[in-house]
Write an enzyme that holds these catalytic residues in place. Structure first.
Site, PDB file in Angstrom:
ATOM      1  N   ASP A  18       0.847  -1.202   0.000  1.00  0.00           N
ATOM      2  CA  ASP A  18       0.000   0.000   0.000  1.00  0.00           C
ATOM      3  C   ASP A  18       0.878   1.245   0.000  1.00  0.00           C
ATOM      4  O   ASP A  18       0.555   2.253  -0.643  1.00  0.00           O
ATOM      5  CB  ASP A  18      -0.903  -0.022   1.245  1.00  0.00           C
ATOM      6  CG  ASP A  18      -2.165   0.807   1.086  1.00  0.00           C
ATOM      7  OD1 ASP A  18      -2.096   1.852   0.430  1.00  0.00           O
ATOM      8  OD2 ASP A  18      -3.206   0.414   1.634  1.00  0.00           O
ATOM      9  N   HIS A 209      -8.580  -1.701   8.132  1.00  0.00           N
ATOM     10  CA  HIS A 209      -7.491  -1.157   7.320  1.00  0.00           C
ATOM     11  C   HIS A 209      -7.753   0.348   7.241  1.00  0.00           C
ATOM     12  O   HIS A 209      -8.530   0.799   6.392  1.00  0.00           O
ATOM     13  CB  HIS A 209      -7.564  -1.845   5.947  1.00  0.00           C
ATOM     14  CG  HIS A 209      -6.615  -1.366   4.913  1.00  0.00           C
ATOM     15  ND1 HIS A 209      -5.534  -2.110   4.496  1.00  0.00           N
ATOM     16  CD2 HIS A 209      -6.589  -0.231   4.158  1.00  0.00           C
ATOM     17  CE1 HIS A 209      -4.887  -1.474   3.541  1.00  0.00           C
ATOM     18  NE2 HIS A 209      -5.518  -0.320   3.309  1.00  0.00           N
ATOM     19  N   HIS A 211      -6.827   4.120   6.744  1.00  0.00           N
ATOM     20  CA  HIS A 211      -5.939   5.199   6.295  1.00  0.00           C
ATOM     21  C   HIS A 211      -6.109   6.363   7.266  1.00  0.00           C
ATOM     22  O   HIS A 211      -7.127   6.479   7.953  1.00  0.00           O
ATOM     23  CB  HIS A 211      -6.256   5.572   4.838  1.00  0.00           C
ATOM     24  CG  HIS A 211      -5.702   4.559   3.875  1.00  0.00           C
ATOM     25  ND1 HIS A 211      -4.509   4.743   3.219  1.00  0.00           N
ATOM     26  CD2 HIS A 211      -6.143   3.338   3.506  1.00  0.00           C
ATOM     27  CE1 HIS A 211      -4.252   3.674   2.463  1.00  0.00           C
ATOM     28  NE2 HIS A 211      -5.234   2.791   2.623  1.00  0.00           N
ATOM     29  N   CYS A 242      -3.869   5.179  -2.141  1.00  0.00           N
ATOM     30  CA  CYS A 242      -4.239   4.448  -3.352  1.00  0.00           C
ATOM     31  C   CYS A 242      -4.236   5.429  -4.511  1.00  0.00           C
ATOM     32  O   CYS A 242      -4.865   6.481  -4.432  1.00  0.00           O
ATOM     33  CB  CYS A 242      -5.626   3.827  -3.183  1.00  0.00           C
ATOM     34  SG  CYS A 242      -6.198   3.018  -4.689  1.00  0.00           S
ATOM     35  N   ASN A 251      -1.579   4.876   5.389  1.00  0.00           N
ATOM     36  CA  ASN A 251      -2.256   4.075   6.418  1.00  0.00           C
ATOM     37  C   ASN A 251      -1.845   4.568   7.802  1.00  0.00           C
ATOM     38  O   ASN A 251      -0.834   5.247   7.960  1.00  0.00           O
ATOM     39  CB  ASN A 251      -1.814   2.610   6.311  1.00  0.00           C
ATOM     40  CG  ASN A 251      -2.265   1.968   5.024  1.00  0.00           C
ATOM     41  OD1 ASN A 251      -1.630   2.122   4.006  1.00  0.00           O
ATOM     42  ND2 ASN A 251      -3.365   1.256   5.079  1.00  0.00           N
TER      43      ASN A 251
END
Ligand code: HMG
Ligand code: MG
Length: 321
Positions: A18, A209, A211, A242, A251
């Site tokens: 990521d 998950h 961010h 992304c 993240n």
């Protein structure tokens, strides 16, 4: 108030995937390998290594096969990779991976931006990937993006998150990671989301998950742990984002989570000082400081200690001269 935190959690380190998928420049393959190997040496049990996706869409990870070929893998560490389609799975199988992840979304706009497909078309694309990977003995993870908000449609109904999450589990994913792709969620929203999914989705099949775009990543992840989730994805140094999610930043930093969990005696298996070293090493390679507050504070404290010790030895040298 007493926090209801678990005794132990699993951290899925996603920095090499990521994080590095979002770098404007190309990171050399040997640096990627060095990053993954250093992360695995800190005690992390899962390090997401790369993605077998179209190099036209994500040129930053075009060297996925080379990364895996050059990697010295530890037997006690899992190294999942992202695969969107059978072509990606073929590459991952040829590279000898032990785990793959398919990645869908709860909102149509993000699904089309990230995969060039509607949600239903993406699930149809994933179905043979999950079946073939499972038949080959691989562990298969699923992601659902935009669970707390979408860059294109704004609010995302919980029913849409539920539909894609249960669809991925029915396809055969053993775990689904709920992605706050653009980091807009808040702790109460995360707990409400998990509560709304409970009943349809077993908690032990969920991960989060988060961010950290709005600085809520740590609070959101702890909120998910309080709600019964036991797995969280984070990224060393707070790298990430992304390319198809406008405005999203990295993240939640792994060291920010480990620091908080160490303070609550929640077992992660991760050596915090070693992890900060790795984040600093990678940040040096990228030519900037880590965004993580814990990394910055730790590095500043170490620099101060070095200055004090250098001043002390200079004073001793003067007095002995
Ligand atoms: P497409 O354009 O619909 O498919 O892409 P295509 O069949 O037209 O293929 C385009 C080109 O890519 C073709 O090559 C294919 O052969 C090739 P060309 O003819 O131009 O030479 N191709 C591939 N090459 C290598 N590996 C493959 C592969 N597949 C096709 N697997 C596709 C469809 C899904 C492949 C494309 O949209 C894609 O790769 N998307 C990936 C986007 C991505 O990786 N986004 C970031 C990860 S998701 C994320 O970050 C969110 C997450 O962190 C959770 C969260 O935060 O919420 C997981
Ligand atoms: Mg992400």
């Amino acid at each position: 108030m007493t926090w209801q935190l678990p005794d132990a959690v699993t951290i899925v380190e996603v920095g090499p995937r990521d994080g590095l998928q979002n770098e404007p420049g190309t990171v050399a393959t040997d640096v990627k390998i060095g990053f993954i190997e250093r992360l695995a040496a800190t005690g992390l049990g899962v390090v997401e290594a790369t993605s077998f996706v179209s190099p036209r869409w994500v040129p930053q990870l075009a060297d996925a096969a080379e990364v895996l070929a050059g990697l010295t893998r530890r037997p006690d560490v899992r190294y999942p990779v992202l695969v969107p389609n059978e072509r990606g799975l073929d590459g991952a199988l040829a590279a000898g991976v032990d785990e793959v992840a398919v990645f869908g979304a709860a909102s149509e706009g993000f699904s089309r931006a990230n995969l060039g497909r509607s949600i239903d078309e993406s699930l149809a694309m994933f179905a043979p990937v999950v079946t073939r990977a499972t038949d080959a003995g691989l562990r298969v993870r699923g992601y659902v993006s935009t669970v707390c908000g979408c860059p294109f449609q704004g609010e995302v109904p919980v029913d849409d998150v539920r539909r894609v999450t249960t669809a991925l589990l029915e396809l055969g994913c053993v775990e689904v990671s709920l992605g706050d792709t653009i980091g807009v969620g808040t702790p109460v929203q995360v707990q409400d989301l998990i509560a709304a999914l409970t009943g349809d989705v077993p908690l032990d099949r969920l991960a989060v998950h988060c961010h950290d775009t709005y600085g809520q990543g740590l609070a959101n992840t702890l909120a998910a742990f309080e709600a019964g989730v036991r797995v969280a994805d984070t990224s060393a140094g707070g790298l990430g984002g992304c390319p198809y999610a406008p405005g999203a930043t990295g993240n939640l930093a792994t060291e920010d989570l480990v620091y908080a969990l160490d303070g609550a005696a929640v077992h992660t298996g991760v050596d915090l000082a070693a992890l900060v070293d790795v984040s600093a090493w990678m940040a040096d390679r990228l030519g900037r400081a880590p965004t993580s507050r814990v990394a910055r504070a730790t590095l500043a404290k170490r620099a101060l200690a070095d200055e004090v010790s250098a001043a002390g030895s200079a004073t001793r040298d003067d007095s002995s001269a």
